[in-house]
Write an enzyme that holds these catalytic residues in place. Structure first.
Site, PDB file in Angstrom:
ATOM      1  N   TYR A 101       0.823  -1.209   0.000  1.00  0.00           N
ATOM      2  CA  TYR A 101       0.000   0.000   0.000  1.00  0.00           C
ATOM      3  C   TYR A 101       0.852   1.252   0.000  1.00  0.00           C
ATOM      4  O   TYR A 101       1.886   1.308   0.665  1.00  0.00           O
ATOM      5  CB  TYR A 101      -0.911   0.014   1.243  1.00  0.00           C
ATOM      6  N   TRP A 103       1.241   5.578  -1.871  1.00  0.00           N
ATOM      7  CA  TRP A 103       0.912   6.503  -2.956  1.00  0.00           C
ATOM      8  C   TRP A 103       1.900   6.488  -4.105  1.00  0.00           C
ATOM      9  O   TRP A 103       1.604   6.982  -5.181  1.00  0.00           O
ATOM     10  CB  TRP A 103       0.747   7.915  -2.399  1.00  0.00           C
TER      11      TRP A 103
END
Ligand SMILES: Nc1nc2c(c(=O)[nH]1)N[C@H]1C(S)=C(S)[C@@H](COP(=O)(O)OP(=O)(O)OC[C@H]3O[C@@H](n4cnc5c(=O)[nH]c(N)nc54)[C@H](O)[C@@H]3O)O[C@H]1N2
Ligand SMILES: Nc1nc2c(c(=O)[nH]1)N[C@H]1C(S)=C(S)[C@@H](COP(=O)(O)OP(=O)(O)OC[C@H]3O[C@@H](n4cnc5c(=O)[nH]c(N)nc54)[C@H](O)[C@@H]3O)O[C@H]1N2
Ligand SMILES: [Mo]
Length: 748
Positions: A101, A103
């Site tokens: 996980y 960005w």
């Protein structure tokens, strides 16, 4: 003109630097720290590196303490391939966790997670992660109560121009902040939220522990974690005064009678009245009733930010907000009803067409197993243990190898000291990053990636009309490689390189992506230039029809013809599937449950911790850059406290304080502001986790204080916003930061 792009904006080349594109009405502050962070030799990973203890076979014990050996790419790629093959042969692909996980970067091709998933799918698969840290409660709840994914809800949000034109009362839970609107996932060429707020003619009520979440609005300084009680009290007042829209409730909702019995107290003997809620929320009962009447008398929009559901029982404010909006009966009309996430990123409510731009094909994952994203430490600590998620019973896998690319769990996860312990359990940790983040420092095999400034890519954002050819701005630092090249090298050892690249290099892939982009644009009636022309132009703006939309309009206009794909075809105020599961922490209707810790039963002197998104960075990205550093005090992240609270605790502005609770302690710089509740302290996320030997985190990372527990057995989202802390002046010597320097590295 040459351009590049990031989640915080699009930039044009400007002398030795970068300038925000000239038509961006409000360029993000975050961009000012980008180049300096990317060029910082103290924080960039310059060569592949292997942890000393891992080479000596320590089984993970030295993670976070050890130095590294600098090695060649051949050696590093060989070790990564060997470890993947070893774990796969011994334990199967279900022992490889690559939820990964995070960005990563904007840009369609060099998206680290997509690259890693594509690669591992070719190698037999991996255990992945479901949902996001941003809004897991919404991602699990909306499909039940609306039959819609959160993505569909976000895409369908009523557009800003309609709110500006039609709304006369905007009630913003958690505010609407240009601070968070600096960001759009996969990039934007324009920051428009502040402009839209300036055009509103509605009265705005900011229901938040911080006035700064919507400066200039009517500030209701609610006690954090109690929004559900307020929403229920507003609903109760409507019902008690006969102000609910019975026609809408009958036509567009199911379960009103069950919800009404809960509100009235018929179900449990407790009327959820304004008098009941006032002491919970620390608000005045008469004002609550007056607001409910105003809501019924006005063209009202109820909006909730994303942060509110990153909390214990995070589903409840969402569901209660939706139920309240349904009682008002203004859902499906222009500018009114229900919204989720205005301002939480710049794209929510943006009046633009949505495009399905192509992305890197990831293939199919042969491993079906996954975990809810925030349950990583639970998984690492308890292989085989049962847990509940989204109305199913599941078991945690037994993970031997963790591979992370483009995310920073030692930024994003809660209770980092717990994660630190759990993180030592797997046999091997592989991390791809461009910087020596706390996560990279806790890996065994560290693979240095380029930043977007060091490569070409395409910015294609489905909610932004600008298409940007991202040109390389600086030379790669050290031996950094693009994630694609890193995985290609490892793939060569494993015999999957050809399947992985399909014979294309970066330019080949960018051309391939652009072909798909042209096809999608053509479906919308727009001719795009050919690849070479586009590359030369650097930017193409899709004709922006200013497309507006109204959330749930078709359904509300004709519920029988456009039923929602929910269990009743309507908005479920009572959901039978959830009710039947008899969960201890989520009833069949929105309900108030006190958070596991809160100011409602806080020990003497405790403060509620707000750990929201930082103004100067994207999470932990660019923390070592000049913009983020300039905001710190003696290199420590600034926390924000009310001047009166500082006086009561004998604290002086501009000095260092210690924040602590049973889970951990950290240092922070102190800044004072009257825009926060007296019993709250705000410490933004993103300072690089930097604990000393005694368990004191030195940089100001709030996630050593947050609790690592799911917000319910329904969604298992994170509960970062449910945290109490203590604060005191720091009198000791200021310990130096270790994250300001690279870890100890010797030549291999
Ligand atoms: N207490 C608290 N905790 C929170 C939150 C909160 O509100 N409070 N918010 C949560 C939320 S909403 C989120 S989204 C998460 C964010 O958590 P993350 O997304 O994990 O945070 P980032 O710092 O953006 O991490 C991205 C990482 O990718 C790396 N990276 C960037 N580009 C590239 C690339 O091209 N290749 C590779 N290999 N790596 C790259 C960066 O260096 C960085 O280490 O945090 C969550 N944590
Ligand atoms: N500058 C910047 N912008 C970002 C990001 C970033 O890292 N930096 N990250 C992006 C990402 S990944 C995400 S998910 C979004 C998140 O966007 P949000 O979730 O909207 O942002 P937060 O800062 O977590 O929370 C916003 C505000 O909620 C308020 N709040 C906290 N608890 C409560 C409560 O119990 N009740 C009420 N009523 N209010 C409360 C706090 O005062 C806080 O300032 O931001 C995006 N935008
Ligand atoms: Mo997020």
């Amino acid at each position: 003109m040459r351009y590049t792009a990031s989640h915080w904006g699009a930039y044009q080349f400007d002398g030795n630097g970068l300038a925000p594109v000239s038509d961006d009405p409000a360029p993000a502050r975050i961009g000012r720290g980008w180049l300096s962070a990317a060029r910082d030799r103290n924080s960039r990973i310059l060569t592949p590196a292997i942890r000393e203890g891992w080479l000596a076979g320590d089984g993970g014990a030295g993670r976070g303490r050890d130095g590294f050996v600098s090695v060649s790419w051949d050696r590093a790629a060989g070790l990564a391939a060997q470890e993947l093959a070893r774990v796969r042969d011994a334990h199967g692909n279900g022992a490889v966790f690559a939820g990964s996980y995070g960005w990563a970067s904007a840009g369609r091709f060099h998206h680290a997670q997509s690259q890693l998933r594509r690669f591992l799918n070719l190698c037999g698969g991996f255990v992945g992660a479901r949902d996001t840290y941003s809004h897991a409660a919404a991602e699990v709840l909306f499909p039940h109560v609306l039959g819609l994914s959160n993505r569909a809800v976000q895409d369908g949000m009523t557009s800003w121009p309609l709110v500006a034109e039609h709304c006369t009362l905007l009630v913003a839970f958690g505010g609407i902040s240009p601070r968070t609107a600096q960001i759009n996932s996969s990039g934007t060429a324009g920051h428009e939220v502040a402009g839209w707020l300036g055009r509103l003619r509605a009265r705005v009520v900011n229901i938040s522990p911080q006035d700064s979440d919507y400066p200039g609005a009517d500030w209701w300084a609610i006690r954090p974690g109690t929004d559900t009680a307020l929403l229920l009290a507003l609903a109760h007042t409507l019902w008690a005064e006969g102000l609910q829209n019975e026609g809408f409730l009958a036509r567009c909702t199911s379960g009103w009678s069950e919800f009404r019995d809960y509100l009235s107290g018929a179900a449990d003997g407790v009327a959820k009245s304004a008098d009941w809620a006032a002491p919970l929320c620390d608000l005045d009962a008469a004002r609550i009733r007056a607001l409910a009447r105003d809501m019924a008398a006005n063209r009202t929009m109820i909006t909730l930010n994303w942060g509110m559901q990153r909390a214990d029982h995070g589903e409840q404010p969402l569901w209660a907000g939706l139920a309240l909006a349904a009682m008002l009966g203004q859902i499906g009309q222009p500018g009114t009803g229900f919204a989720f996430g205005y301002g939480s990123t710049t794209a929510v409510g943006r009046p633009a067409k949505l495009y399905d731009w192509p992305s890197l094909p990831q293939g199919r994952n042969p491993v079906a197993d996954f975990i809810p994203v925030a349950r990583i430490a639970d998984m690492l600590e308890n292989p085989g243990a049962p847990y509940r998620y989204n109305l199913t019973e599941r078991r945690y896998p037994d993970i031997r190898l963790v591979w992370w690319a483009g995310g920073n769990p030692f930024h994003h996860h809660q209770d980092l000291f717990r994660l630190e312990r759990a993180w030592r359990r797997p046999e091997t940790m592989i991390v791809q990053d461009h910087s020596w983040t706390a996560t990279a420092r806790r890996a065994d095999i560290v693979l240095p990636a380029t930043t977007p400034l060091e490569r070409d890519d395409l910015m294609l954002s489905r909610r932004d009309p600008a298409l940007i050819y991202m040109s390389q701005r600086i030379d790669p630092m050290g031996l950094a490689l693009d994630d694609h090249d890193i995985l290609r090298r490892i793939g060569t050892e494993l015999g999957v390189a050809e399947a992985f690249t399909e014979g294309r290099d970066t330019q080949g892939w960018l051309r391939w992506l652009w072909d798909g982009t042209r096809a999608e644009a053509e479906r919308h009636g727009t001719d795009l230039p050919d690849y070479d022309r586009f590359r030369e132009m650097g930017r193409f703006d899709m004709p922006d029809a200013g497309d507006t939309r109204v959330f749930l309009q078709d359904f509300v206009q004709a519920p029988a013809h456009h039923p929602l794909p929910s269990e009743s075809g309507k908005i479920t105020l009572f959901n039978t599937a959830i009710a039947r599961a008899k969960l201890p922490d989520c009833a069949g209707h929105p309900a108030w449950m006190p958070p596991f810790e809160s100011l409602l039963d806080a020990p003497e002197g405790a403060l509620h911790l707000i750990s929201g998104q930082p103004d100067t960075r994207l999470h932990s990205q660019n923390d070592r850059g000049v913009e983020s550093q300039a905001d710190k005090i003696d290199g420590r992240e600034s926390c924000y406290l009310h001047p009166e609270t500082a006086r009561a605790h004998n604290l002086t502005e501009g000095t260092i304080v210690r924040l602590w609770n049973a889970r951990g302690a950290c240092l922070a710089g102190l800044r004072l502001t009257p825009t926060i509740r007296l019993d709250c302290v705000a410490l933004p996320t993103g300072a690089w986790f930097d604990p000393d030997e005694d368990g004191l985190e030195r940089a100001g990372n709030p996630n050593v204080l947050t609790r690592d527990i799911g917000c319910s057995t329904l969604s298992q989202g994170n509960t970062a916003h449910t945290t109490l802390v203590h604060i005191a002046q720091w009198h000791g010597d200021l310990p130096p930061l270790s994250i300001a320097q690279p870890p100890a590295i010797r030549q291999g």
